[in-house]
Design a protein around this motif. Structure first.
Motif, PDB file in Angstrom:
ATOM      1  N   GLY A  80       0.830  -1.202   0.000  1.00 44.28           N
ATOM      2  CA  GLY A  80       0.000   0.000   0.000  1.00 44.28           C
ATOM      3  C   GLY A  80       0.861   1.248   0.000  1.00 44.28           C
ATOM      4  O   GLY A  80       0.605   2.205  -0.742  1.00 44.28           O
ATOM      5  N   GLY A  81       1.917   1.227   0.811  1.00 45.19           N
ATOM      6  CA  GLY A  81       2.845   2.360   0.848  1.00 45.19           C
ATOM      7  C   GLY A  81       3.534   2.591  -0.484  1.00 45.19           C
ATOM      8  O   GLY A  81       3.720   3.736  -0.908  1.00 45.19           O
ATOM      9  N   LEU A  82       3.892   1.505  -1.165  1.00 39.36           N
ATOM     10  CA  LEU A  82       4.529   1.650  -2.480  1.00 39.36           C
ATOM     11  C   LEU A  82       3.565   2.259  -3.503  1.00 39.36           C
ATOM     12  O   LEU A  82       3.963   3.124  -4.297  1.00 39.36           O
ATOM     13  CB  LEU A  82       5.041   0.292  -2.968  1.00 39.36           C
ATOM     14  CG  LEU A  82       6.236  -0.270  -2.196  1.00 39.36           C
ATOM     15  CD1 LEU A  82       6.545  -1.692  -2.655  1.00 39.36           C
ATOM     16  CD2 LEU A  82       7.456   0.633  -2.339  1.00 39.36           C
ATOM     17  N   TRP A  83       2.307   1.815  -3.478  1.00 41.08           N
ATOM     18  CA  TRP A  83       1.316   2.392  -4.394  1.00 41.08           C
ATOM     19  C   TRP A  83       1.092   3.874  -4.099  1.00 41.08           C
ATOM     20  O   TRP A  83       1.043   4.696  -5.021  1.00 41.08           O
ATOM     21  CB  TRP A  83      -0.013   1.641  -4.303  1.00 41.08           C
ATOM     22  CG  TRP A  83      -0.064   0.370  -5.089  1.00 41.08           C
ATOM     23  CD1 TRP A  83      -0.061  -0.903  -4.587  1.00 41.08           C
ATOM     24  CD2 TRP A  83      -0.153   0.227  -6.509  1.00 41.08           C
ATOM     25  NE1 TRP A  83      -0.122  -1.805  -5.612  1.00 41.08           N
ATOM     26  CE2 TRP A  83      -0.192  -1.141  -6.806  1.00 41.08           C
ATOM     27  CE3 TRP A  83      -0.217   1.127  -7.558  1.00 41.08           C
ATOM     28  CZ2 TRP A  83      -0.283  -1.638  -8.103  1.00 41.08           C
ATOM     29  CZ3 TRP A  83      -0.301   0.635  -8.862  1.00 41.08           C
ATOM     30  CH2 TRP A  83      -0.330  -0.728  -9.120  1.00 41.08           C
ATOM     31  N   VAL A  84       0.944   4.218  -2.817  1.00 41.03           N
ATOM     32  CA  VAL A  84       0.704   5.625  -2.466  1.00 41.03           C
ATOM     33  C   VAL A  84       1.945   6.463  -2.794  1.00 41.03           C
ATOM     34  O   VAL A  84       1.820   7.597  -3.270  1.00 41.03           O
ATOM     35  CB  VAL A  84       0.284   5.775  -0.987  1.00 41.03           C
ATOM     36  CG1 VAL A  84       0.160   7.246  -0.603  1.00 41.03           C
ATOM     37  CG2 VAL A  84      -1.039   5.056  -0.735  1.00 41.03           C
ATOM     38  N   ALA A  85       3.134   5.900  -2.585  1.00 39.05           N
ATOM     39  CA  ALA A  85       4.357   6.610  -2.965  1.00 39.05           C
ATOM     40  C   ALA A  85       4.394   6.843  -4.478  1.00 39.05           C
ATOM     41  O   ALA A  85       4.822   7.914  -4.934  1.00 39.05           O
ATOM     42  CB  ALA A  85       5.589   5.834  -2.510  1.00 39.05           C
ATOM     43  N   PRO A  87       5.129  11.725   4.806  1.00 37.64           N
ATOM     44  CA  PRO A  87       3.886  11.209   5.402  1.00 37.64           C
ATOM     45  C   PRO A  87       3.552   9.787   4.937  1.00 37.64           C
ATOM     46  O   PRO A  87       3.059   8.978   5.714  1.00 37.64           O
ATOM     47  CB  PRO A  87       2.813  12.193   4.951  1.00 37.64           C
ATOM     48  CG  PRO A  87       3.533  13.414   4.524  1.00 37.64           C
ATOM     49  CD  PRO A  87       4.898  12.980   4.081  1.00 37.64           C
ATOM     50  N   VAL A  88       3.853   9.483   3.682  1.00 40.13           N
ATOM     51  CA  VAL A  88       3.599   8.134   3.163  1.00 40.13           C
ATOM     52  C   VAL A  88       4.465   7.137   3.916  1.00 40.13           C
ATOM     53  O   VAL A  88       3.984   6.080   4.359  1.00 40.13           O
ATOM     54  CB  VAL A  88       3.877   8.067   1.642  1.00 40.13           C
ATOM     55  CG1 VAL A  88       3.717   6.656   1.121  1.00 40.13           C
ATOM     56  CG2 VAL A  88       2.977   9.029   0.891  1.00 40.13           C
ATOM     57  N   ALA A  89       5.732   7.478   4.074  1.00 40.64           N
ATOM     58  CA  ALA A  89       6.645   6.588   4.801  1.00 40.64           C
ATOM     59  C   ALA A  89       6.205   6.435   6.256  1.00 40.64           C
ATOM     60  O   ALA A  89       6.240   5.325   6.812  1.00 40.64           O
ATOM     61  CB  ALA A  89       8.069   7.135   4.737  1.00 40.64           C
TER      62      ALA A  89
END
Length: 192
Positions: free
Chosen positions: A23-28, A44-46
């Motif tokens: 999910g973090g990779l997609w949002v990044a 914030p994503v991290a």
């Protein structure tokens, strides 16, 4: 749906760790497409990714002994092999579809295709792990993969495609961790 045994809670926590990370990779990906690769934009994503990972790790750590014991069973070993087959199939499908789209001049549809393939891979996982949550994740990703290119301004190239996929996975991570905390809270309630 399997009972909330310590081994199942550890398994849910492992799933939550993967959902958090992917999910973090997609949002990044959305963040980079929208704001550029600026560290302050990605912070914030991290932070959210690390927070979700820590919550999931805490739940896993609490139940890791039960998970280790359950992993020795023949059923768990069979499940692990089938899980690897499903994941390998997902990556092979992404590779093949990516090449087909490129050769057809339809590279713009790569991200929606990946989201769709990832969503579809959750259906056999739902059966394999007897987890209704996986059905919901798969359906949400498939609907998003088909819907966003047809409804957003930039079609399949809209960065919100990555954002939607990431948020779906983050919600799935929260759901898995929340279920573990709910079981823990019920165990702490005084018996009447």
């Amino acid at each position: 749906m399997p009972p909330s045994t310590p081994a199942n809670l550890a398994g849910s926590a492992i799933g939550a760790m993967f959902f958090s990370l992917f999910g973090g990779l997609w949002v990044a990906g959305w963040c980079v497409q929208t704001y550029g690769a600026h560290p302050l934009a990605l912070l914030p994503v991290a932070a959210i990714t690390v927070l979700l990972l820590m919550l999931a790790w805490r739940q896993f750590r609490r139940h890791r002994a039960a998970h280790a014991a359950a992993e020795q069973s023949p059923q768990a070993k069979r499940t692990g092999r089938l899980f690897n087959v499903v994941n390998a199939g997902q990556w092979i499908a992404i590779f093949i579809v990516g090449n087909v789209l490129k050769n057809m001049g339809l590279q713009a549809w790569f991200i929606p295709a990946v989201i769709l393939i990832v969503g579809l891979h959750f259906f056999p996982l739902a059966w394999l792990f007897k987890a209704r949550r996986h059905l919901a994740i798969g359906m949400a990703l498939c609907v998003w993969a088909v819907g966003y290119p047809l409804s957003l301004r930039q079609g399949p190239l809209d960065p919100a495609g990555c954002l939607g996929a990431g948020l779906i996975l983050w919600v799935a991570a929260l759901s898995a961790v929340r279920a573990g905390f709910a079981v823990q809270q019920n165990a702490l309630q005084p018996q009447k």
